[in-house]
Design a protein around this motif. Structure first.
Motif, PDB file in Angstrom:
ATOM      1  N   ALA A  21       0.858  -1.182   0.000  1.00 39.85           N
ATOM      2  CA  ALA A  21       0.000   0.000   0.000  1.00 39.85           C
ATOM      3  C   ALA A  21       0.899   1.239   0.000  1.00 39.85           C
ATOM      4  O   ALA A  21       1.881   1.288   0.752  1.00 39.85           O
ATOM      5  N   LEU A  32       3.516   2.444   2.801  1.00 38.63           N
ATOM      6  CA  LEU A  32       3.994   1.371   3.674  1.00 38.63           C
ATOM      7  C   LEU A  32       5.149   0.577   3.044  1.00 38.63           C
ATOM      8  O   LEU A  32       5.473  -0.519   3.509  1.00 38.63           O
ATOM      9  N   GLY A  44       2.498  -8.306   5.060  1.00 34.63           N
ATOM     10  CA  GLY A  44       2.241  -6.942   4.605  1.00 34.63           C
ATOM     11  C   GLY A  44       2.080  -6.752   3.115  1.00 34.63           C
ATOM     12  O   GLY A  44       1.655  -5.687   2.675  1.00 34.63           O
ATOM     13  N   HIS A  52      -4.509  -9.757   1.232  1.00 28.41           N
ATOM     14  CA  HIS A  52      -5.185  -9.430   2.498  1.00 28.41           C
ATOM     15  C   HIS A  52      -6.296 -10.438   2.781  1.00 28.41           C
ATOM     16  O   HIS A  52      -6.733 -10.578   3.920  1.00 28.41           O
ATOM     17  N   ARG A  69      -7.998  -3.835   6.215  1.00 24.64           N
ATOM     18  CA  ARG A  69      -7.418  -4.964   5.492  1.00 24.64           C
ATOM     19  C   ARG A  69      -6.301  -5.598   6.315  1.00 24.64           C
ATOM     20  O   ARG A  69      -5.515  -4.900   6.955  1.00 24.64           O
ATOM     21  N   ASN A 109      -3.457  -7.025   5.531  1.00 21.14           N
ATOM     22  CA  ASN A 109      -2.057  -6.667   5.261  1.00 21.14           C
ATOM     23  C   ASN A 109      -1.731  -5.270   5.802  1.00 21.14           C
ATOM     24  O   ASN A 109      -0.613  -5.041   6.289  1.00 21.14           O
ATOM     25  N   LEU A 110      -2.701  -4.354   5.763  1.00 25.22           N
ATOM     26  CA  LEU A 110      -2.464  -3.032   6.359  1.00 25.22           C
ATOM     27  C   LEU A 110      -2.383  -3.140   7.878  1.00 25.22           C
ATOM     28  O   LEU A 110      -1.522  -2.514   8.510  1.00 25.22           O
ATOM     29  N   PHE A 131       0.699  -1.854  10.174  1.00 22.49           N
ATOM     30  CA  PHE A 131       0.540  -0.883  11.266  1.00 22.49           C
ATOM     31  C   PHE A 131       1.022  -1.483  12.589  1.00 22.49           C
ATOM     32  O   PHE A 131       1.646  -0.787  13.401  1.00 22.49           O
ATOM     33  N   ASN A 135      -8.824   1.190  15.207  1.00 25.52           N
ATOM     34  CA  ASN A 135      -9.162   1.826  13.932  1.00 25.52           C
ATOM     35  C   ASN A 135     -10.587   2.366  14.067  1.00 25.52           C
ATOM     36  O   ASN A 135     -11.542   1.737  13.614  1.00 25.52           O
ATOM     37  N   VAL A 163      -1.081   6.846   4.381  1.00 21.86           N
ATOM     38  CA  VAL A 163      -1.173   5.551   3.707  1.00 21.86           C
ATOM     39  C   VAL A 163      -2.503   5.501   2.963  1.00 21.86           C
ATOM     40  O   VAL A 163      -3.547   5.853   3.514  1.00 21.86           O
ATOM     41  N   PHE A 190      -5.770   3.996   1.666  1.00 15.47           N
ATOM     42  CA  PHE A 190      -6.637   2.902   2.113  1.00 15.47           C
ATOM     43  C   PHE A 190      -8.065   3.204   1.696  1.00 15.47           C
ATOM     44  O   PHE A 190      -8.684   4.136   2.196  1.00 15.47           O
TER      45      PHE A 190
END
Length: 366
Positions: free
Chosen positions: A9, A12, A53, A153, A167, A169-170, A174, A293, A350, A352
């Motif tokens: 992403a 990242l 990731g 993901h 997601r 992978n995000l 993080f 989040n 990032v 998203f």
């Protein structure tokens, strides 16, 4: 050995490079949109299986120069497609052109498709399981195969998702940016479908990210099923002594999270309960990471109401979670500030879901 491109992403890339280094991939180099490593086909499989990731893994299978479509046609016909592609597996061709004499991507796709049909005997299909990507940049034609298929993901064990899910992978990246390595407990007080909690538990247990799914590379000529089965079986797992906690005010979110954790095989070390942020209690045991989040207001509900939510979250954490670090992902600086948490300087945004989000972090709360 060839180049393997790990898609990240935007924002990242450096974090994905750190993961590639930690996983022992050769010569990781950050480029826009991802990380290039080097290896052979088993390393392609390993990247899909182990990297938390990456969004996709592309194998660079060859390149040549072409200054016009006739040259692209001729050289595509001589390309050793059969070394990588199978005639019995349909293919979709995608192309991009930049700063090149060949500037019509659609015409380039047609030439390559014709070569594949007439030289390999392949079938072209819009919904093909194999995607061949052609990038024409400064007259250099580079071919890559998307070895992942569905985006990475999609771990293969999450069926239930909420309205605006993080997601996997995000979430993993993080967590890595927060220094999370599975050696401390984690709390997500707005857990949604449980992504942060489940990722943290899997990291602590040493589980492979892609253990529950299939990949496009399984339908390439380079695939060795016996070697792949051995690679999948080779993982050193442990039963974490820690627990990973998720809570949400919504009953549906708790049901989703619990079911997703069960499919992921981490029920024994995860716990999900319905509780409002203001009623959240610190779990017993050592301090760890609160990872959250919250809603941003961009997609869900009225943004004005969210300032009170962020304020209540910050108040609870400051009062009850001393010694814990906080990681918060949000698209809105004002909402983050309204939490009253002592955030450190923020890193790059990032991409998203059409938004630019940022990770806000604290040191251990005092």
């Amino acid at each position: 050995m060839f180049d393997i491109f790990l898609v990240a992403a935007p924002g990242l890339e450096n974090t994905l490079r750190d993961e590639a280094v930690a996983r022992g991939f050769a010569n990781p180099v950050v480029t826009p949109g991802g990380v290039t490593v080097q290896g052979d086909w088993p390393e392609v499989w390993r990247a899909n299986l182990q990297l938390r990731g990456a969004g996709r893994v592309l194998a660079r299978i060859g390149e040549f120069r072409a200054f016009h479509l006739a040259q692209l046609d001729k050289r595509s016909r001589k390309f050793p497609w059969g070394d990588v592609l199978r005639a019995d597996v349909p293919v979709k061709v995608e192309a991009t052109c930049k700063a090149s004499k060949i500037y019509h991507a659609g015409a380039a796709v047609q030439r390559v498709e014709k070569a594949l049909v007439e030289e390999l005997g392949a079938t072209i299909a819009a919904d093909a399981p194999i995607r061949l990507k052609l990038r024409i940049d400064d007259d250099m034609c580079t071919f890559s195969v998307d070895t992942s298929g569905e985006s990475l993901h999609k771990r293969g064990h999450k069926e239930a998702v909420g309205k605006a899910p993080m997601r996997e992978n995000l979430a993993a990246m993080f967590l890595r940016e927060c220094g999370y390595d599975g050696s401390e407990p984690l709390v997500d007080p707005m857990c949604g479908s449980g992504t942060f909690v489940i990722e943290a538990a899997e990291i602590a247990a040493g589980l492979h990210a892609g253990r529950s799914r299939h990949f496009a590379f399984e339908q390439l000529a380079t695939f060795d099923a016996t070697a792949w089965d051995a690679m999948r079986a080779h993982q050193t797992t442990t039963q974490p002594s820690l627990r990973f906690f998720g809570s949400d005010r919504d009953d549906g979110a708790i049901r989703m999270s619990t079911a997703n954790a069960a499919r992921a095989g981490v029920t024994d070390c995860t716990q999900f309960i319905r509780v409002a942020v203001s009623d959240l209690q610190r779990p017993e045991g050592p301090p760890g990471l609160v990872m959250v989040n919250p809603p941003y207001g961009a997609r869900i509900g009225d943004k004005k109401l969210l300032f009170a939510v962020y304020g209540a979250l910050g108040k609870t954490l400051l009062e009850r979670f001393k010694g814990w670090r906080v990681g918060m992902v949000t698209s809105d600086n004002g909402l983050a500030k309204s939490s009253g948490l002592p955030f450190k300087p923020v890193g790059p945004p990032v991409s998203f879901g059409g938004l630019k989000v940022k990770l806000f972090q604290t040191d251990a709360l005092r």
